[in-house]
Design an enzyme around this catalytic site. Structure first.
Site, PDB file in Angstrom:
ATOM      1  N   GLN A 170       0.827  -1.108   0.060  1.00  0.00           N
ATOM      2  CA  GLN A 170      -0.067  -0.061   0.023  1.00  0.00           C
ATOM      3  C   GLN A 170       0.630   1.180  -0.016  1.00  0.00           C
ATOM      4  O   GLN A 170       1.065   2.096  -1.011  1.00  0.00           O
ATOM      5  CB  GLN A 170      -0.973   0.115   0.993  1.00  0.00           C
ATOM      6  CG  GLN A 170      -2.012   1.026   1.107  1.00  0.00           C
ATOM      7  CD  GLN A 170      -3.143   0.917   1.966  1.00  0.00           C
ATOM      8  OE1 GLN A 170      -3.492  -0.096   2.425  1.00  0.00           O
ATOM      9  NE2 GLN A 170      -4.026   1.906   2.094  1.00  0.00           N
ATOM     10  N   ASP A 171       1.426   1.574   1.160  1.00  0.00           N
ATOM     11  CA  ASP A 171       2.430   2.722   1.118  1.00  0.00           C
ATOM     12  C   ASP A 171       3.637   2.452   1.970  1.00  0.00           C
ATOM     13  O   ASP A 171       3.763   1.467   2.877  1.00  0.00           O
ATOM     14  CB  ASP A 171       1.752   4.041   1.591  1.00  0.00           C
ATOM     15  CG  ASP A 171       1.241   4.092   2.876  1.00  0.00           C
ATOM     16  OD1 ASP A 171       1.241   2.931   3.428  1.00  0.00           O
ATOM     17  OD2 ASP A 171       0.873   5.257   3.462  1.00  0.00           O
ATOM     18  N   PRO A 172       4.611   3.259   1.868  1.00  0.00           N
ATOM     19  CA  PRO A 172       5.813   2.823   2.527  1.00  0.00           C
ATOM     20  C   PRO A 172       5.783   2.964   4.225  1.00  0.00           C
ATOM     21  O   PRO A 172       4.850   3.493   4.799  1.00  0.00           O
ATOM     22  CB  PRO A 172       7.046   3.921   2.141  1.00  0.00           C
ATOM     23  CG  PRO A 172       6.224   4.603   0.803  1.00  0.00           C
ATOM     24  CD  PRO A 172       4.849   4.430   1.045  1.00  0.00           C
TER      25      PRO A 172
ATOM     26  N   ILE B 282       1.229   3.491  -3.142  1.00  0.00           N
ATOM     27  CA  ILE B 282       1.809   4.855  -3.014  1.00  0.00           C
ATOM     28  C   ILE B 282       3.120   4.970  -2.634  1.00  0.00           C
ATOM     29  O   ILE B 282       3.708   4.155  -1.908  1.00  0.00           O
ATOM     30  CB  ILE B 282       0.913   5.388  -1.661  1.00  0.00           C
ATOM     31  CG1 ILE B 282      -0.882   5.134  -1.954  1.00  0.00           C
ATOM     32  CG2 ILE B 282       1.037   6.885  -1.370  1.00  0.00           C
ATOM     33  CD1 ILE B 282      -1.531   4.993  -0.652  1.00  0.00           C
TER      34      ILE B 282
ATOM     35  N   SER C 172      -0.740   6.514   5.084  1.00  0.00           N
ATOM     36  CA  SER C 172      -1.399   7.128   4.092  1.00  0.00           C
ATOM     37  C   SER C 172      -1.706   8.648   3.569  1.00  0.00           C
ATOM     38  O   SER C 172      -2.420   9.168   3.206  1.00  0.00           O
ATOM     39  CB  SER C 172      -2.936   6.659   4.266  1.00  0.00           C
ATOM     40  OG  SER C 172      -2.871   5.217   4.004  1.00  0.00           O
TER      41      SER C 172
END
Length: 223
Positions: free
Chosen positions: A66-68, A127, A136
């Site tokens: 999803q994101d880092p 992302i 997020s």
């Protein structure tokens, strides 16, 4: 516009880099790094690390995150991966646990997954940047538009790629993939909150190796 990224990816994505949303994205990100200094992750040089580590034509497997990670020093531009001097996060611990269970091998106690990327595993976060302590935080600045296009380009231009989709967010990307020529593996996210809802016991890694063998591709050492 000029984007520093591995040459084969630059060719595949050149039209995307010229679009208005991407120019606005770059402008926003540059300002974030300028004004928030070392509180945006990963470091600028590692934003496209997943792309720089693996030329387009060499992709065999896609693992979608999803994101880092949003803790200092963790994110290195590869989904689920951390720098080698960082404690292995819980989700990655569960990934290693499933590999050991399904492949009957001992994983290397090192959270830097560059070794997988160099063998053909595209570790893509949807992302690509995040602000420290704010998961997020960059979800609506354009990265999802960009990485959705990346997934579609992989699906269209390559054959027999394995896509591992873990959790509802990743499963939502299934519609971007041509299921007639790629293998899609879906299960719960490896997070401690959901790993026991399907991920542990999913055999995704053994299924992946079997699929690569069936399509005469060099397999990946997931240690």
């Amino acid at each position: 516009m000029e984007v520093k990224i591995e040459e084969s990816w630059k060719e595949m994505l050149k039209s995307e880099f010229c679009k208005g949303y991407f120019k606005r994205l770059v402008s926003f990100i540059k300002n974030e790094y300028k004004t928030k200094k070392d509180k945006i992750f990963p470091p600028p040089r590692l934003i496209f690390n997943a792309f720089d580590t693996l030329p387009f034509k060499d992709i065999k497997v896609v693992i979608l995150g999803q994101d880092p990670y949003h803790g200092k020093g963790q994110a290195n531009g590869l989904a689920f991966s951390v720098n080698s001097d960082i404690k292995i996060p819980p989700s990655l611990q569960n990934i290693f646990k499933e590999i050991e269970r399904s492949l009957k091998i001992k994983t290397i106690p090192n959270g830097d997954l560059t070794r997988w990327a160099e063998q053909g595993t595209f570790l893509l976060n949807s992302i690509l940047t995040v602000e420290e302590g704010r998961p997020s935080s960059h979800k609506d600045i354009g990265w999802k538009i960009f990485t959705n296009e990346v997934i579609k380009i992989i699906s269209k231009n390559l054959n027999n790629v394995v896509f591992m989709l873990w959790g509802n967010f990743a499963k939502g990307k299934k519609k971007l993939i041509d299921t007639s020529k790629h293998l899609i593996l879906e299960t719960s996210h490896p997070s401690p909150y959901s790993a026991h809802n399907g991920f542990l016991g999913s055999n995704h890694f053994s299924k992946t190796l079997r699929y690569l063998q069936e399509h005469n591709k060099t397999t990946i050492n997931f240690q």
